[in-house]
Structures are given as structure tokens and as C-alpha cells.
Design a protein around this motif. Structure first.
Motif, PDB file in Angstrom:
ATOM      1  N   SER B 456      74.531  73.965 -21.926  1.00  8.84           N
ATOM      2  CA  SER B 456      75.391  73.347 -22.933  1.00  8.84           C
ATOM      3  C   SER B 456      75.222  71.833 -22.977  1.00  8.84           C
ATOM      4  O   SER B 456      75.517  71.215 -23.991  1.00  8.84           O
ATOM      5  CB  SER B 456      76.848  73.710 -22.661  1.00  8.84           C
ATOM      6  N   TYR B 457      74.702  71.207 -21.889  1.00  9.68           N
ATOM      7  CA  TYR B 457      74.525  69.751 -21.923  1.00  9.68           C
ATOM      8  C   TYR B 457      73.509  69.343 -22.976  1.00  9.68           C
ATOM      9  O   TYR B 457      73.749  68.438 -23.779  1.00  9.68           O
ATOM     10  CB  TYR B 457      74.064  69.239 -20.555  1.00  9.68           C
ATOM     11  N   ARG B 459      72.507  71.172 -25.441  1.00 10.59           N
ATOM     12  CA  ARG B 459      73.043  71.559 -26.741  1.00 10.59           C
ATOM     13  C   ARG B 459      74.024  70.504 -27.249  1.00 10.59           C
ATOM     14  O   ARG B 459      73.985  70.112 -28.406  1.00 10.59           O
ATOM     15  CB  ARG B 459      73.756  72.902 -26.633  1.00 10.59           C
ATOM     16  N   ALA B 460      74.888  70.060 -26.325  1.00 10.21           N
ATOM     17  CA  ALA B 460      75.864  69.043 -26.719  1.00 10.21           C
ATOM     18  C   ALA B 460      75.139  67.795 -27.198  1.00 10.21           C
ATOM     19  O   ALA B 460      75.486  67.220 -28.230  1.00 10.21           O
ATOM     20  CB  ALA B 460      76.765  68.711 -25.534  1.00 10.21           C
ATOM     21  N   ALA B 461      74.091  67.404 -26.441  1.00  8.41           N
ATOM     22  CA  ALA B 461      73.351  66.204 -26.835  1.00  8.41           C
ATOM     23  C   ALA B 461      72.767  66.375 -28.223  1.00  8.41           C
ATOM     24  O   ALA B 461      72.838  65.472 -29.060  1.00  8.41           O
ATOM     25  CB  ALA B 461      72.256  65.922 -25.816  1.00  8.41           C
ATOM     26  N   LYS B 462      72.202  67.555 -28.485  1.00  6.10           N
ATOM     27  CA  LYS B 462      71.596  67.776 -29.796  1.00  6.10           C
ATOM     28  C   LYS B 462      72.659  67.778 -30.885  1.00  6.10           C
ATOM     29  O   LYS B 462      72.459  67.228 -31.965  1.00  6.10           O
ATOM     30  CB  LYS B 462      70.835  69.097 -29.805  1.00  6.10           C
ATOM     31  N   SER B 463      73.796  68.406 -30.584  1.00  2.69           N
ATOM     32  CA  SER B 463      74.837  68.454 -31.610  1.00  2.69           C
ATOM     33  C   SER B 463      75.366  67.061 -31.896  1.00  2.69           C
ATOM     34  O   SER B 463      75.889  66.791 -32.958  1.00  2.69           O
ATOM     35  CB  SER B 463      75.974  69.370 -31.171  1.00  2.69           C
ATOM     36  N   LEU B 464      75.210  66.151 -30.907  1.00  6.35           N
ATOM     37  CA  LEU B 464      75.674  64.778 -31.118  1.00  6.35           C
ATOM     38  C   LEU B 464      74.608  63.943 -31.815  1.00  6.35           C
ATOM     39  O   LEU B 464      74.787  62.757 -32.018  1.00  6.35           O
ATOM     40  CB  LEU B 464      76.036  64.146 -29.768  1.00  6.35           C
ATOM     41  N   GLY B 465      73.474  64.558 -32.124  1.00  3.36           N
ATOM     42  CA  GLY B 465      72.481  63.866 -32.930  1.00  3.36           C
ATOM     43  C   GLY B 465      71.221  63.456 -32.194  1.00  3.36           C
ATOM     44  O   GLY B 465      70.383  62.750 -32.756  1.00  3.36           O
ATOM     45  N   ALA B 466      71.068  63.879 -30.936  1.00  2.00           N
ATOM     46  CA  ALA B 466      69.879  63.483 -30.196  1.00  2.00           C
ATOM     47  C   ALA B 466      68.743  64.461 -30.498  1.00  2.00           C
ATOM     48  O   ALA B 466      68.972  65.669 -30.540  1.00  2.00           O
ATOM     49  CB  ALA B 466      70.177  63.499 -28.700  1.00  2.00           C
ATOM     50  N   ASN B 467      67.539  63.917 -30.692  1.00  2.00           N
ATOM     51  CA  ASN B 467      66.412  64.826 -30.880  1.00  2.00           C
ATOM     52  C   ASN B 467      65.986  65.397 -29.532  1.00  2.00           C
ATOM     53  O   ASN B 467      66.535  65.046 -28.493  1.00  2.00           O
ATOM     54  CB  ASN B 467      65.255  64.130 -31.598  1.00  2.00           C
ATOM     55  N   THR B 470      65.115  62.778 -26.780  1.00  2.00           N
ATOM     56  CA  THR B 470      66.265  62.005 -26.317  1.00  2.00           C
ATOM     57  C   THR B 470      67.201  62.880 -25.492  1.00  2.00           C
ATOM     58  O   THR B 470      67.708  62.452 -24.451  1.00  2.00           O
ATOM     59  CB  THR B 470      67.038  61.419 -27.516  1.00  2.00           C
ATOM     60  N   ARG B 474      67.631  61.557 -21.830  1.00  2.00           N
ATOM     61  CA  ARG B 474      68.895  60.884 -21.511  1.00  2.00           C
ATOM     62  C   ARG B 474      69.939  61.808 -20.911  1.00  2.00           C
ATOM     63  O   ARG B 474      70.880  61.355 -20.269  1.00  2.00           O
ATOM     64  CB  ARG B 474      69.459  60.206 -22.763  1.00  2.00           C
ATOM     65  N   VAL B 475      69.791  63.112 -21.110  1.00  2.00           N
ATOM     66  CA  VAL B 475      70.816  64.015 -20.595  1.00  2.00           C
ATOM     67  C   VAL B 475      70.271  64.953 -19.523  1.00  2.00           C
ATOM     68  O   VAL B 475      70.832  65.057 -18.445  1.00  2.00           O
ATOM     69  CB  VAL B 475      71.447  64.830 -21.748  1.00  2.00           C
TER      70      VAL B 475
END
Lengths: 367, 561
Positions: B456-457, B459-467, B470, B474-475
Motif C-alpha cells: 500500500s505504500y 500504491r499510496a505514493a502513486k495515488s498521490l501523484g508519484a510516477n 519517484t 522516495r518511498v
């Protein structure tokens, strides 16, 4: 405001199917339209396809068939990070190696916002969830409820128009959960955002939602506002899943537009409202809410059918009395009565007459 | 269960607080809570201790004690002081570059004893580590020492046959009490050794050198050979010492009576008139080997006469203890510093290649569906089930100039047949083979850490707009760093002490310090140097570990999610 925007189809599922193994469908032919500004809850038991539907909307799963549209645009092939959808995860998914402020700044960083604007937005989002003083903490130093607020703030900080929530309150204790339900609802309303919320907790669904979609077996069983869902379940699954319910099986013996008579398996006859029975002689499952069972004959219509019931157990619940009855061969028939000054406390073993208004007893499918 | 403890604990705590406001917390029975707690935990601690006792004992015997022994050996230098005790004592009083007669006489006695006890070759080997030539010097002079003073002995015995009789010497030098004990021992005729020889007071006072030389002879005869001094003619050294004593104290005979006095008087006269020649030990040593007249030889002896020495450590870092203090070794003798640096650099390179190759595999393992991941995991573990020697030998087959890899490269036309790549018996070979062998030690900790990072980390990053990049960088990556840390420490520490693989595929350029340690343990038998090298290696590893802890933090090392 919410009403005014209802007309436009903001999120649209059109004939969406999803299969993981190529043999069974997890989501079968889903058609769903969510207008802008609505708080829609997808409710259902685990494995009913609600989370898969949410993940398809977020972009983490691809639809096997059909189209998902956001604001009129087909987003089937848009990767998650370009959909601009905020999401709150079940276990919050706060990045443990970043502080609260860094977590909130993350979506702004990847959008290359200026420093000042970033700080201002982070501060506003934190203030919105009343977590302003926790900016420099690590997520691990926060309680479950605080983490929940941060996750919410992070999903909202980049001002998405659509926010998805995947059982966000599942890990909280009851009191905090109830408190957060109202808070999320208020924030969603005040920001005017569209929320698609997944839960298996019916109370949560009823309290927060504008509309609830009840999922079972990959199909939406009923899509309705909470009151309608509770008062007028369309089939026996929904009736069973939402709220407490007494069911009895029987055969339709008379059918007259908005009323029917059902002969129960025990031979007793009762009045009911035909919901999805079509003709006389069809088997049906009748459903009646415990609080709609009436003991006062004066409140019933003249000529209404009544049943003889024996009191098996009387439970004092404070605001309510809960009485377990034996009715027509069903020894687990529950009746709820309000704790009012005139209400009699029934002794186990006593025989009483019960009845109900025909529209409160719904003749549903026999499943 | 948890509820029970909480409800059981709380009232007690409250009671304690009210019972003694401000003072130490008291338990229900009035004893301090701390003591009460310690008592209740003692049984548990004892049981835990019993459980680990076998392992503790095992570790103590097989690990702690050998390491202690190693640390001791790296500074221990008893052999000079034990083999040449008189010389070491005499050298202390004689600071001149080439010492005087007393030191040479002490040396003659020590060497005579050492030759009898056959310890002079060991001493030679030890001193040869510090200065080459010492071994042959000691062996050569060891052969000659028995003949030293031969002409003095001849002159003395020529004067009076009685000097050839062991009994004459005993009668002259022995303590009367010892004579009596010795007689009782001889009469008893049991297997016990002869009572240790004791000199009389008169002899000790008037013939000190003779007593010293005779006592050395007596010790060797009695303790080492199991013979009786009453049956053995003393060494030439005793004759020389007797002559020297009489030369220094011509009237020594007056302290004795009877035959002893007569013989000493006669001998004293012979010494005075030159019938018994005066000899110099120094001359005899120099005659045996010129090196005894050189300051260098004595400087080595002097430097390594103490019981503890930094010599092995200096040697291990290409230094030596010269007459003018610590200095660098000759450039051609400098090998260890370079070897340490090479070991460290190559271990780092191997760790680096392990990270590069292991990270993607671990990532796949952690993110593939279970069935595929299990298959992949078996492939990762397969090397573990194969003998290390087999794997290393396989690399020999693959990497050699006429080996599989070169053949394929030539066949593909990537390299010409004339200039096949040198992939083995050099650093490349060591790096390739070691990376292969250590790879699982990188993959497994990485895998277990990555397995613990919820999907989910990202996924969360992607849902927040990270490609994808990134979100990973970063995560995901920061959360996998503890795995890299754990894997790196494992790989690096294993690599730095690796022995078999570098030995087999490393040639001369690709060997590690451990190979040199093994050489000193089993071939050159210079255990002190091996111990010093090992200790330095241990210290370097601990230093790096400390630095790692300061830079990365040991909390950031995880072997599991």
C-alpha cells in the motif's frame, strides 16, 4: 449545493467486469454512476467485489471489460498517478521514514509546487484535521486516530475532486470510529468533494453516505439512500445484511397490488407487502424489522392478521427492550420495544398476540 | 490475559503510591517495588541462563578462549627470555653495542643448555622473523658451543686426572646435606629423579662462576637427561669457569680442605703460570661466526629480550623495530599494508556488486506471486546446498583462459582467440566467484525486509501523484535501506575474512589477508605474526562496524520485516 451537482455523472462505471484468474468474475457487469459531490459508500461482505471496484477506479487494477469514466473521460488506460484521485488506505499507508509534514508535502513535491505554497497548503490541511502541532512527528509516534487524520489530510492536500477511502476506520476502536465518521462526513461536505467509500460496517455506511451500494457476489444488490435501504430492502440479501431482521418462509396465497397474504410453513397466515414476488403460489421469504413488530392491537388495521407468540427471553438493554419470541415455529423471532413508561416487561413463558402493518412486512425472494 | 495483568497491576500501583508519597515505590508487602520485581524475575533469569549455558560454555571454549589466546600470542615473546635467561640478565647490565665478556659467558652457558634441550633452533626461527640470518647463526654456534674451552679442559685434566672424575666435582662443589640426601636416594634405587644439586656455601662464595656453570650442567643432567651428576663429567664450560675463578681469586683454595684444597692449589698455580690458558668467550664466539662481533646481532637480541613485544604488530603493518626505533621495512619486504588495503577494497567491491545484483532479485522475490517467488527462492538457495569447493571449482572451469566463458566470447567474436580475457587467478576471478558465493547473504536479508514493506505504500505514493520511479525512489527504496545495511554488513564481514575462494581463484594478485594468515599458521609457522594480522583484521572490522553504526545507525539494520 450537493443537490445542484447531482445531475452530472462524475464517476461512471459502464459494464465493467473484472476477473483475476480468467475463470470467475469478481465484478460482474457493474454499472454505476456517481454524481459530483456525492458521498457514495460501497458496502458488502468480504469478497463481494467492492474493494476490487475501488482499486479499478484508483487505477491499481485494470478492468477486464467495460469502461470507467472520470468527468466524462475514459480513464481505463490512465496510470494511477495521473488520475488525480486522493486515496485513504486501510492501514493509512503513511510513509514511516517521513515526518507528518513531509508525508503531506509528498503529493505537492511530485507536482513541483513552490515552497511557500507547499507550506501553506500543508498547514491548512493539518489544521483542517486539527493536527497542526504534530507536523514534525513521525507517523510511528502517533496514535491510530491521529494517523487516520493525517492520512485523510494527505489525501486531501492536493485538492483532488474525488477521494477514495478503503475501510479507513477499520483499525480504530468503536468510539473513535464513530467520532471520525462524523468528521470525515463534515470535511467531505464542506469541501464539496466526491467520496467513494468502502466498508463492511453497515452502521458506518448508513451514517455517512448520501447513497449506499450494497455489493454481493460481484453485483450491486441495491443502490439507494440509507433510509430507503433500511426501510425498503429490495431483496432478502439486503434485508439480511442491513440491520436486524426477522425472516420467515411461506407461500403467497393472495396478491392484490400493494398487499399480499403469505401462508407460512407453520400454516399461519400473515399480511405482507409484495416486493419481488410475482404471482400467487410463489415461495417467498418475508422480512420484518424487530422494531416494527406491534403488540398493541389498537395500532393495527382492522382485520389484520395476527400471530400468537410465546416469550422465550426478555433482555433489558437500557433504551430498548429486546424480546425473543417463538412465532410460527421460529424460536428466534426478535422484537424490540422502546423503553417507555407504559411499556410492559414481558415475562418468559407469557403468550402474546403480535402483528404489524402490512407495508412493514416485505415479501422478498425465497433465496 | 492482558486484561488480568492490567487489572491486577493497577490497584497495587495505586496502593503503593499512597503508601509512601515521594519515597520509593513500595509493593503490597512493604518491600521496595524494585526489589520485589527483581526477586520475581530472578527465577526467570536463572532459567534463561540455564537454557543458554551449554551454548555459552561452547562459545567460551571454542571462541572466546582462542581469541584471547590469539590476542596474547600476537604480543607474547617469552622464548628469548626463557631460552637465554642469563644472557638477557647480563645484557641489562651492559649497554655497549657489542657487549663484554660476562654477556658472552652467559650466552655460552645459555646456548649450551639450549643445545642440550634442543630449544636453540626454535629461538633461531623466532629471531629469524625479525632479522634473517639469526637462525643459521644460532644453529652454527649451537654446534660449536660444545667444543668451546676444550683446550682449557684438556690442560686441567692433563694437570690432574682426578678432574675427569665426576666425583671430584661433586666433592668440591656440593653441599654436604645434598651429598647425604643423594646417598640415600642412590641406596633406595627407585625410579625417582636425583635430588636437585645444591652447592656448598664455601664454593658459592669463592668459586661463583664455577658454581653457576656447574649448576646449569647439573640441571640439564638431572632434569632433562635423568642422569646422576655423580656419573657425568661436566661440560668444558665448568673447566673454563673454574680457571677463571682461580685467576680472579688465586687464594680460593683456602676455603676448602683435604683433596679439594690440594687440587685447587695446584690448579691455581697452573693458572698463574699459564699452563692452563686464559680464553675469551667473545673470541670463541666470533671465531664460530663473525656475526657475534657485530652490533646488529646484539641489537636484535636486546630488542626482543623482553617478554612482550610489539614486533609482530609492527611487522604486520610493514614496520620494524630497528636500533633507532620504529622504521619502515625495505620496500621489497612491504606486503601487508597493501594486502590489507586490497582486502578492504575488494570486499567493498564485492559487497557493491552483491547489492547491484541482489537488489532486483530480492525485489522480484518480494513482489512476485507466491508460486513463482518460491521457485525463484529455490534458485537463490540452490548455491547454499552445493559445496563451496564445488562451486569455486566450477568457476575455475568457467573462467580460465581455455574455459567456457572465454570459448563463448571467442565463438561470438567478441574477443580474439589471441587475446582471451584473463578472468581467473587475478582480482577479477576473486570478485566474480566471491560475488556469486555471497549473493544469497545479500538477497535473503533484503528479501525479508522488502517482504515487510506493505504494497500500500507504493500504491499510496502513486495515488498521490508519484510516477513509478519517484514512488520507488522516495518511498520504497528508503524503506529497503535497512535490508541493504544488513546484507552489506553480512557480505562485507564474510568477504573480508574469506579464505578458500581467493586461495583457489585469486592467483597472487587476488588473495586476501586471510590467505596470508593461513600461510603463517600452517606453512611459515609464524603464529605470532598470524595472530597480529588476525587481531588487526578483527580491529578493522570492529572499527568499520562502529563507523557504520555512527553513519547509518545499527537500528537501521533489519534481518526481517
Amino acid at each position: 449545493m450537493v443537490q445542484a451537482q447531482r445531475d452530472s455523472a462524475f464517476v461512471q462505471f459502464e459494464r465493467v467486469q473484472k476477473s483475476y484468474d480468467g475463470q470467475t468474475l469478481v465484478v460482474k457487469d457493474l454499472n454505476l454512476t456517481v454524481p459530483k459531490g456525492e458521498f457514495l459508500t460501497m458496502l458488502g461482505p468480504s469478497g463481494s467485489g467492492k474493494t476490487t471496484t475501488l482499486m479499478m477506479l484508483a487505477g491499481f487494477e485494470t478492468a477486464t471489460h467495460g469502461q470507467i469514466r472520470l468527468n466524462g473521460r475514459n480513464i481505463n488506460d490512465v496510470p494511477p498517478h495521473k488520475r488525480g484521485i486522493g486515496m485513504v488506505f486501510q492501514n493509512y499507508a503513511l510513509f514511516p521514514h517521513m515526518s507528518v509534514a513531509e508525508n503531506l508535502a509528498f503529493p505537492l513535491d511530485v507536482r513541483s509546487l513552490g515552497k511557500a505554497e507547499k507550506e501553506q497548503k500543508v498547514k491548512r490541511a493539518l489544521d483542517m484535521v486539527q493536527m497542526g502541532q504534530f507536523a514534525n512527528r513521525r507517523p510511528g509516534q502517533l496514535s491510530g486516530g491521529q494517523q487516520q487524520r493525517i492520512a485523510l489530510a494527505r489525501a486531501l492536500v492536493f485538492e483532488p475532486e474525488l477521494v477514495l477511502m478503503d475501510e479507513p476506520l477499520g483499525a480504530l476502536d468503536k468510539q473513535l470510529r464513530e467520532h471520525m465518521q462524523f468528521e470525515i462526513k463534515h470535511i467531505a461536505d464542506s469541501l464539496g468533494i466526491t467520496v467513494v467509500y468502502v466498508t463492511h460496517d453497515q452502521t458506518e455506511a448508513l451514517t455517512m453516505s448520501d447513497r449506499v451500494a450494497v455489493f454481493n457476489d460481484g453485483v450491486i444488490q441495491q443502490l439507494a439512500p440509507p433510509d430507503e435501504l433500511y426501510e425498503a430492502p429490495m431483496n432478502s440479501f439486503v434485508a439480511r445484511f442491513i440491520g436486524e431482521n426477522n425472516t420467515m418462509t411461506g407461500v403467497v396465497t393472495a396478491l392484490d397490488g400493494s398487499r399480499c397474504v403469505v401462508r407460512l410453513d407453520s400454516g399461519d397466515e400473515i399480511d405482507a407487502k409484495p416486493v419481488n414476488v410475482a404471482k400467487v403460489g410463489e415461495r417467498t421469504k418475508v422480512s420484518i424489522r424487530p422494531e416494527r413488530v406491534e403488540t398493541n392491537k389498537a395500532r393495527l388495521r382492522p382485520g389484520a392478521h395476527t400471530l400468537t407468540a410465546r416469550v422465550e427471553e426478555f433482555i433489558y438493554m437500557g433504551d430498548m427492550f429486546r424480546t425473543r419470541l417463538s412465532v410460527a415455529g421460529n424460536s428466534n423471532f426478535i422484537m424490540k420495544t422502546r423503553n417507555a413508561p407504559d411499556q410492559v416487561r414481558l415475562e418468559p413463558g407469557a403468550e402474546i398476540e403480535i402483528g404489524w402493518l402490512p407495508e412493514d412486512c416485505r415479501a422478498l425472494d425465497a433465496a | 490475559m492482558a486484561d488480568a495483568t492490567i487489572s491486577g497491576g493497577l490497584p497495587q500501583g495505586r496502593g503503593a503510591k499512597t503508601a509512601s508519597p515521594g519515597g520509593p515505590m513500595l509493593a503490597a508487602d512493604g518491600t521496595p517495588l524494585r526489589a520485589s520485581l527483581a526477586r520475581s524475575l530472578r527465577r526467570q533469569k536463572m532459567r534463561a541462563l540455564l537454557l543458554i549455558a551449554p551454548l555459552l560454555l561452547f562459545i567460551l571454549v571454542t571462541f572466546v578462549m582462542p581469541i584471547g589466546d590469539m590476542l596474547f600470542r600476537s604480543v607474547e615473546n617469552h622464548i628469548v627470555a626463557d631460552t637465554l635467561p642469563r644472557t638477557v640478565a647480563a645484557l641489562r647490565d651492559d649497554p655497549s653495542e657489542v657487549p663484554g665478556e660476562p654477556v658472552f659467558r652467559a650466552m655460552a652457558e645459555d646456548l649450551q643448555v639450549a643445545v642440550e634441550e634442543k630449544t636453540h633452533t626454535q629461538l633461531g626461527t623466532r629471531l629469524n622473523y625479525e632479522s634473517s640470518g639469526m637462525s643459521s647463526l644460532l644453529r652454527g654456534t649451537g654446534r660449536d658451543v660444545k667444543g668451546m674451552g676444550e683446550d682449557v679442559a684438556k690442560a686441567v685434566t692433563g694437570l690432574d686426572d682426578a678432574w675427569e672424575e665426576p666425583g671430584t666435582w661433586v666433592a668440591l662443589l656440593a653441599d654436604p646435606a645434598w651429598v647425604q640426601t643423594q646417598a640415600e636416594w642412590a641406596a633406595a634405587d627407585d625410579k625417582s629423579p636425583e635430588p636437585a644439586f645444591a652447592a656448598s656455601a664455601a664454593a658459592t662464595e669463592r668459586l661463583p662462576r664455577t658454581v653457576e656453570a656447574y649448576q646449569a650442567f647439573a640441571h640439564v643432567t638431572q632434569a632433562d637427561d635423568g642422569d646422576s651428576v655423580t656419573e657425568e663429567e661436566p661440560w668444558n664450560l665448568a673447566y673454563v669457569a673454574l680457571a677463571d675463578d682461580l685467576r680472579a681469586d688465586p687464594g680460593a683454595a683456602e676455603a676448602f680442605e683435604g683433596d679439594n684444597r690440594a687440587r685447587l692449589d695446584a690448579l691455581s698455580a697452573a693458572v698463574a703460570d699459564g699452563t692452563v690458558p686464559a680464553v675469551s668467550y667473545r673470541d670463541m664466539f666470533v671465531e664460530s661466526d663473525d656475526a657475534w662481533g657485530e652490533p646488529g646481532t646484539w641489537s636484535v637480541l636486546r630488542t626482543f629480550s623482553s617478554r612482550f613485544t610489539p614486533g609482530y604488530y609492527l611487522n604486520a603493518v610493514d614496520l620494524k623495530l630497528g636500533p633507532n626505533g620504529i622504521e619502515m621495512r625495505e620496500p621489497k619486504d612491504r606486503i601487508y599494508l597493501q594486502l590489507f588495503v586490497r582486502t578492504l577494497v575488494m570486499s567493498l567491491v564485492i559487497t557493491g556488486t552483491c547489492i547491484l545484483l541482489g537488489y532486483p532479485i530480492a525485489f522480484l522475490l518480494a513482489n512476485l506471486p507466491e508460486r513463482t517467488a518460491n521457485l525463484l527462492m529455490i534458485l537463490v538457495l540452490l548455491p547454499f546446498w552445493t559445496s563451496l569447493l564445488v562451486r569455486t571449482s566450477a568457476w575455475k572451469v568457467l573462467l580460465q583462459q581455455q574455459g567456457v566463458i572465454n570459448d563463448i566470447l571467442v565463438w561470438l567474436g567478441i574477443v580474439g582467440d589471441g587475446n582471451r580475457l584473463a578472468l581467473i587467478n587475478n582480482q577479477t576471478g576473486t570478485i566474480i566467484a566471491m560475488t556469486h558465493i555471497l549473493l544469497p547473504f545479500m538477497i535473503l536479508p533484503l528479501y525479508s525486509v522488502m517482504k515487510g514493506i506493505p504494497k500500500s505504500y507504493v500504491r499510496a505514493a502513486k495515488s498521490l501523484g508519484a510516477n513509478d520511479w519517484t514512488a520507488f525512489w522516495r518511498v520504497y527504496f528508503p524503506q529497503s535501506v535497512p535490508g541493504i545495511g544488513a546484507g552489506s554488513i553480512l557480505c562485507f564481514i564474510l568477504a573480508i575474512g574469506y579464505y578458500i575462494t581467493p586461495e583457489l581463484v585469486g592467483g597472487t594478485k587476488g588473495v586476501f589477508i586471510s590467505n596470508r594468515i593461513a600461510y603463517h599458521i600452517s606453512d611459515s609457522l609464524n603464529w605470532g605474526l598470524a595472530a597480529a594480522l588476525g587481531t588487526i583484521l578483527l580491529a578493522v572490522v570492529m572499527l568499520l562496524y562502529w563507523a557504520y553504526d555512527r553513519l547509518v545507525g545499527i537500528d537501521n539494520v533489519k534481518l526481517g520485516g
